[in-house]
Design an enzyme around this catalytic site. Structure first.
Site, PDB file in Angstrom:
ATOM      1  N   LYS A 182       0.784  -1.123   0.173  1.00 20.99           N
ATOM      2  CA  LYS A 182      -0.008   0.072  -0.129  1.00 20.99           C
ATOM      3  C   LYS A 182       0.905   1.326  -0.031  1.00 20.99           C
ATOM      4  O   LYS A 182       1.986   0.993   0.694  1.00 20.99           O
ATOM      5  CB  LYS A 182      -0.967   0.079   1.214  1.00 20.99           C
ATOM      6  CG  LYS A 182      -1.545   1.408   1.392  1.00 20.99           C
ATOM      7  CD  LYS A 182      -2.194   1.618   2.784  1.00 20.99           C
ATOM      8  CE  LYS A 182      -3.017   2.632   2.988  1.00 20.99           C
ATOM      9  NZ  LYS A 182      -3.623   2.991   4.637  1.00 20.99           N
ATOM     10  N   GLU A 227      -8.581  12.520  12.388  1.00 24.27           N
ATOM     11  CA  GLU A 227      -7.823  11.352  12.669  1.00 24.27           C
ATOM     12  C   GLU A 227      -6.742  11.782  13.953  1.00 24.27           C
ATOM     13  O   GLU A 227      -5.984  12.520  13.466  1.00 24.27           O
ATOM     14  CB  GLU A 227      -6.805  11.093  11.521  1.00 24.27           C
ATOM     15  CG  GLU A 227      -6.231   9.611  11.903  1.00 24.27           C
ATOM     16  CD  GLU A 227      -5.799   8.721  10.575  1.00 24.27           C
ATOM     17  OE1 GLU A 227      -5.490   7.719  10.584  1.00 24.27           O
ATOM     18  OE2 GLU A 227      -6.481   9.366   9.562  1.00 24.27           O
TER      19      GLU A 227
END
Length: 423
Positions: A182, A227
């Site tokens: 990723k 976040e």
């Protein structure tokens, strides 16, 4: 070429500060209303938090030891300070704000303001911080109105949308070939105003539109991030992991269906699993016990929905909130997996400096408790041109990523800052 590591500052390099926190009444409903025109420090969520202005002390750092240098400086500063805290809640007493860039070469540092106005629940307070040689008088709190930013024009930054999509397609090929699992790729957008941008204007709009996010301002970096990289408070460590995103349509019934599809998406679940695993592995050495959810929930924000997981643990050692942030950065949510390979790929193909975007931003008190988020949904004011800002957004790329869909995701993530700069 890497920058040389700075010399670690000792106790002799820090000022001797006198700090006093005392309860007050008459604080405005919105803490941001108290920021003066040159005020640049803020950390608010759901009306709580703290804002500050002035500079009682600061440290600017760079290099691979930047987190260790900052922690050593903060320990020396707190050891030398005289603190009278009549409030005794998280955020009162001696506090620093800080931000750290994505790479070792990007700007980073800690700032101790001269004045802090804070709120936590029903408790409001003012903290004054000054050198021992010149004690500060309590400030008179005023309500200050920001100036609208004027006409804004947006332009591509380092890459056009088409160019960025091509980079995503290349990254997918590399993932498919097994080079990396990723990678998170970012892009920037340039906002140009016809007059100087008063940062208090977009800050107030962000806090109003995204109350469940952490609205922040440190050294010209402003944003409303969803976040939480890490919070340490009285022995409890928590982290909110976001990875996997879908744009909202404004139609509630349709959005519920989209949320259900997000929760079932193999591509988004895979991306989310990488991010959760990286956070859990980084926190494990610092926790006696941990709770890592098996499945994520869908976090609904005004513009997008995310797959989210709240990881929690009981502290096993004296690692500060900043030390924990250093252990977590860069997580798979902003870099990729494996970290070193993804970081090298980002440096190769992104074509820009992220600066403070996607690095830790937050605050910490003298005990080491505090909150550090990831600098997302944000913009960086140009220090050389007060009419210009760079806005940032990124997307996690995995084997199943579609370049056009990822571009659309970044456009959705740019909405908070674009709207905040509007009239």
């Amino acid at each position: 070429m890497s920058l040389p590591d700075p010399v670690h500052p000792g106790a002799e390099a820090v000022p001797h500060l006198v700090v006093r926190s005392h309860p007050v009444e008459g604080v405005a409903k919105h803490l941001l209303d108290h920021l003066p025109a040159d005020g640049a420090l803020a950390w608010v969520r759901r009306g709580d938090g703290q804002v500050g202005w002035g500079v009682a002390a600061r440290l600017d750092v760079a290099g691979s030891n930047r987190f260790a240098t900052a922690q050593e400086w903060w320990r020396a500063l707190t050891a030398a300070a005289v603190v009278r805290d009549d409030v005794g809640v998280p955020g009162s007493g001696l506090v620093c704000f800080g931000s750290f860039g994505f790479t070792d070469q990007d700007p980073a540092g800690l700032v101790v303001p001269e004045v802090i106005v804070g709120r936590r629940g029903r408790t409001t307070w003012v903290t004054t911080i000054s050198p021992a040689s010149s004690l500060a008088a309590p400030p008179e709190l005023t309500v200050n109105d920001p100036a609208p930013v004027g006409e804004i024009a947006f332009a591509d930054g380092a890459r056009s949308g088409t160019e960025w999509s091509a980079i995503v397609a290349d990254a997918v090929e590399r993932i498919t070939s097994g080079e990396v699992d990723k990678v998170v790729l970012a892009r920037d957008l340039v906002a140009q105003s016809d007059q100087p941008i008063d940062l208090r204007w977009p800050l107030k709009r962000l806090a109003s539109a995204y109350p469940n996010c952490w609205t922040f301002s440190v050294d010209g970096l402003i944003g409303a991030t969803p976040e939480l990289l890490v919070r340490r408070e009285k022995g409890l460590i928590t982290s909110r992991v976001l990875a996997g995103t879908i744009r909202r349509t404004g139609d509630d019934a349709h959005d519920l269906a989209l949320a259900a599809s997000l929760a079932r998406s193999s591509k988004d679940l895979e991306e989310h699993e990488f991010a959760v695993r990286s956070v859990a592995e980084a926190l494990e050495p610092h926790c006696k016990s941990m709770n890592v959810p098996e499945t994520p929930f869908v976090l609904h924000l005004p513009n997008v929905m995310h797959l989210a997981s709240d990881v929690a643990g009981v502290a096993a050692n004296g690692a500060s909130a900043l030390g924990l942030a250093a252990a977590l950065h860069p997580s798979a949510a902003v870099c990729g997996t494996p970290t070193s390979v993804a970081r090298d790929l980002i440096a190769e193909v992104e074509g820009m400096s992220r600066g403070r975007f996607s690095g830790p931003v937050g605050w910490m008190d003298a005990s080491g408790d505090g909150e550090w988020c990831i600098a997302l949904r944000c913009g960086q004011a140009d220090p050389d041109d007060p009419t210009r800002m760079r806005l940032f957004a990124g997307a996690g790329i995995v084997a199943g990523s579609d370049p056009d869909a990822e571009l659309a995701e970044t456009n959705a993530k740019l909405v908070p800052m674009r709207d905040a700069l509007g009239i």
